[in-house]
Design a protein around this motif. Structure first.
Motif, PDB file in Angstrom:
ATOM      1  N   ILE A  83      46.686  41.026  35.552  1.00  0.00           N
ATOM      2  CA  ILE A  83      45.150  41.917  35.501  1.00  0.00           C
ATOM      3  C   ILE A  83      45.671  43.382  35.554  1.00  0.00           C
ATOM      4  O   ILE A  83      46.338  43.452  36.726  1.00  0.00           O
ATOM      5  CB  ILE A  83      44.172  41.411  36.106  1.00  0.00           C
ATOM      6  CG1 ILE A  83      44.149  39.978  35.931  1.00  0.00           C
ATOM      7  CG2 ILE A  83      43.139  42.159  36.332  1.00  0.00           C
ATOM      8  CD1 ILE A  83      42.804  39.364  36.853  1.00  0.00           C
ATOM      9  N   LYS A  84      45.402  44.153  34.715  1.00  0.00           N
ATOM     10  CA  LYS A  84      45.578  45.687  34.846  1.00  0.00           C
ATOM     11  C   LYS A  84      44.429  46.379  35.144  1.00  0.00           C
ATOM     12  O   LYS A  84      43.400  46.635  34.462  1.00  0.00           O
ATOM     13  CB  LYS A  84      46.188  46.333  33.410  1.00  0.00           C
ATOM     14  CG  LYS A  84      47.527  45.680  33.110  1.00  0.00           C
ATOM     15  CD  LYS A  84      48.069  46.201  31.775  1.00  0.00           C
ATOM     16  CE  LYS A  84      47.511  45.091  30.784  1.00  0.00           C
ATOM     17  NZ  LYS A  84      47.982  45.410  29.243  1.00  0.00           N
ATOM     18  N   GLN A  85      44.780  47.181  36.374  1.00  0.00           N
ATOM     19  CA  GLN A  85      43.592  48.183  36.746  1.00  0.00           C
ATOM     20  C   GLN A  85      43.807  49.446  36.041  1.00  0.00           C
ATOM     21  O   GLN A  85      44.889  49.752  35.929  1.00  0.00           O
ATOM     22  CB  GLN A  85      43.310  48.261  38.279  1.00  0.00           C
ATOM     23  CG  GLN A  85      44.964  48.672  39.114  1.00  0.00           C
ATOM     24  CD  GLN A  85      44.924  49.812  39.616  1.00  0.00           C
ATOM     25  OE1 GLN A  85      43.731  50.986  38.967  1.00  0.00           O
ATOM     26  NE2 GLN A  85      45.387  50.347  40.440  1.00  0.00           N
ATOM     27  N   ALA A  86      42.664  50.155  35.978  1.00  0.00           N
ATOM     28  CA  ALA A  86      42.802  51.341  35.296  1.00  0.00           C
ATOM     29  C   ALA A  86      42.125  52.658  36.103  1.00  0.00           C
ATOM     30  O   ALA A  86      41.709  53.353  35.684  1.00  0.00           O
ATOM     31  CB  ALA A  86      42.102  51.449  34.017  1.00  0.00           C
ATOM     32  N   GLY A  87      41.994  52.204  37.492  1.00  0.00           N
ATOM     33  CA  GLY A  87      41.570  53.272  38.418  1.00  0.00           C
ATOM     34  C   GLY A  87      40.408  52.643  39.189  1.00  0.00           C
ATOM     35  O   GLY A  87      39.747  51.903  38.877  1.00  0.00           O
ATOM     36  N   ARG A 131      40.574  38.807  28.616  1.00  0.00           N
ATOM     37  CA  ARG A 131      39.910  38.970  29.844  1.00  0.00           C
ATOM     38  C   ARG A 131      39.435  37.611  30.478  1.00  0.00           C
ATOM     39  O   ARG A 131      39.143  37.415  31.613  1.00  0.00           O
ATOM     40  CB  ARG A 131      38.472  39.974  29.733  1.00  0.00           C
ATOM     41  CG  ARG A 131      37.831  40.172  30.868  1.00  0.00           C
ATOM     42  CD  ARG A 131      36.677  39.669  30.883  1.00  0.00           C
ATOM     43  NE  ARG A 131      35.678  40.007  32.276  1.00  0.00           N
ATOM     44  CZ  ARG A 131      35.153  39.333  32.957  1.00  0.00           C
ATOM     45  NH1 ARG A 131      34.987  38.085  32.707  1.00  0.00           N
ATOM     46  NH2 ARG A 131      34.443  39.945  34.119  1.00  0.00           N
ATOM     47  N   GLU A 132      38.707  36.843  29.508  1.00  0.00           N
ATOM     48  CA  GLU A 132      38.441  35.384  29.679  1.00  0.00           C
ATOM     49  C   GLU A 132      39.475  34.796  30.460  1.00  0.00           C
ATOM     50  O   GLU A 132      39.256  34.045  31.652  1.00  0.00           O
ATOM     51  CB  GLU A 132      37.591  34.923  28.789  1.00  0.00           C
ATOM     52  CG  GLU A 132      37.063  33.582  29.176  1.00  0.00           C
ATOM     53  CD  GLU A 132      36.374  32.937  27.824  1.00  0.00           C
ATOM     54  OE1 GLU A 132      35.621  31.929  28.206  1.00  0.00           O
ATOM     55  OE2 GLU A 132      36.187  33.463  27.054  1.00  0.00           O
ATOM     56  N   ALA A 173      40.004  33.960  39.261  1.00  0.00           N
ATOM     57  CA  ALA A 173      38.578  33.392  40.053  1.00  0.00           C
ATOM     58  C   ALA A 173      39.067  32.174  40.527  1.00  0.00           C
ATOM     59  O   ALA A 173      38.351  31.611  41.640  1.00  0.00           O
ATOM     60  CB  ALA A 173      37.316  33.569  39.028  1.00  0.00           C
ATOM     61  N   ALA A 174      39.617  31.277  39.972  1.00  0.00           N
ATOM     62  CA  ALA A 174      39.931  29.914  40.574  1.00  0.00           C
ATOM     63  C   ALA A 174      41.359  29.730  41.534  1.00  0.00           C
ATOM     64  O   ALA A 174      41.683  28.756  41.903  1.00  0.00           O
ATOM     65  CB  ALA A 174      40.019  29.046  39.239  1.00  0.00           C
TER      66      ALA A 174
END
Length: 108
Positions: free
Chosen positions: A35-39, A64-65, A72-73
């Motif tokens: 998962i890549k955060q952008a800020g 994303r899904e 989440a799991a």
């Protein structure tokens, strides 16, 4: 590329706990799931100073899904989240929007 904007409104006084959880726990688990955060942003001036706004970058809704559901799991996430909420809830509510850049955006 699509972007997800998430706004977490914290229970009053619990923003420091949320920031600490992201900094010490969540980001490491996200990295494992790709998962890549952008800020990440806190509110300097606005409706509430008890909010954290952040953006995630996804290749597609399917990307994303797959990645978000795995996160989440994730057993470590579930355990750590429960530990950080032993003194009560941190987040009061969450707002989520999926965004696509315009043709003139600095990000694509």
């Amino acid at each position: 590329m699509i972007y997800e904007m998430r706004v977490y409104r914290c229970v009053p006084g619990r923003l420091p706990a949320l920031l600490n959880r992201f900094n010490t726990i969540t980001l490491k688990i996200w990295e494992r799931h790709g998962i890549k955060q952008a800020g990440f942003f806190t509110t300097l001036i606005g409706e509430s100073n008890q909010e954290l706004t952040y953006f995630l970058a996804w290749e597609s809704l399917a990307d994303r899904e797959k990645k978000w559901n795995a996160f989440a799991a994730d057993p470590e996430w579930l355990t750590k989240r429960a530990e950080t909420e032993k003194d009560g809830a941190i987040v009061e509510n969450v707002s989520v929007q999926m965004l696509t850049p315009t043709g003139f955006s600095s990000v694509q």
